[in-house]
Design a protein around this motif. Structure first.
Motif, mmCIF file in Angstrom:
data_model
loop_
_atom_site.group_PDB
_atom_site.id
_atom_site.type_symbol
_atom_site.label_atom_id
_atom_site.label_comp_id
_atom_site.label_asym_id
_atom_site.label_seq_id
_atom_site.Cartn_x
_atom_site.Cartn_y
_atom_site.Cartn_z
ATOM 1 N N UNK A 1 -33.516 -13.094 -19.388
ATOM 2 C CA UNK A 1 -32.301 -12.486 -19.922
ATOM 3 C C UNK A 1 -32.654 -11.561 -21.069
ATOM 4 N N UNK A 2 -31.661 -10.768 -21.458
ATOM 5 C CA UNK A 2 -31.867 -9.831 -22.559
ATOM 6 C C UNK A 2 -31.929 -8.410 -22.060
ATOM 7 N N UNK A 3 -32.657 -7.592 -22.805
ATOM 8 C CA UNK A 3 -32.754 -6.182 -22.468
ATOM 9 C C UNK A 3 -33.788 -6.010 -21.349
ATOM 10 N N UNK A 4 -33.322 -5.897 -20.131
ATOM 11 C CA UNK A 4 -34.192 -5.799 -18.965
ATOM 12 C C UNK A 4 -33.794 -4.585 -18.141
ATOM 13 N N UNK A 5 -34.755 -3.705 -17.938
ATOM 14 C CA UNK A 5 -34.525 -2.565 -17.057
ATOM 15 C C UNK A 5 -34.956 -2.922 -15.643
ATOM 16 N N UNK A 6 -36.140 -3.515 -15.541
ATOM 17 C CA UNK A 6 -36.606 -3.982 -14.239
ATOM 18 C C UNK A 6 -37.674 -5.046 -14.448
#
Length: 120
Positions: free
Chosen positions: A25-30
């Motif tokens: 979780x969190x700031x994930x682009x890919x």
């Protein structure tokens, strides 16, 4: 900020089954590959299984045919199903993920670890 949170594990008798899961979780682009490693007391951390974003899996020889790794790409989770457990599978199991938190920032993240104990 990216977090990997593991759940599952515990105590089981030899021959039994357990599963461990991990959610990113969190700031994930890919996310590229996700996987599981383990570390037994007095030993180095070792690869257990990995799964790529193309669903290609790899397993340590010691767990082939007994463990299955799977992934939910929508929920950013990875599951390790462990069957026919042996006392030598006893270890702390760590989730690992290769994550882009931005398009130019790529890093391997680790979970906090979850204990799996197999009694004989």
């Amino acid at each position: 900020q990216v977090q990997l949170v593991e759940s599952g594990g515990g105590l089981v008798q030899a021959g039994g089954s357990l599963s461990v899961s991990c959610a990113a979780s969190g700031r994930i682009v890919s996310i590229n590959a996700m996987g599981w490693y383990r570390q037994a007391p007095g030993k180095q951390r070792e690869l257990v299984a990995t799964i790529t974003n193309g669903a290609i899996t790899t397993y340590a020889d010691s767990v082939k045919g007994r463990f299955t790794i799977s992934r939910d790409y929508d929920k950013n989770t990875v599951l390790l199903q462990m069957n026919s457990l042996k006392p030598e599978d006893t270890a702390v199991y760590f989730c690992n993920a290769d994550i882009y938190s931005t398009w130019y920032s790529r890093e391997h993240y680790w979970g906090q670890g979850t204990q799996v104990t197999v009694s004989s």
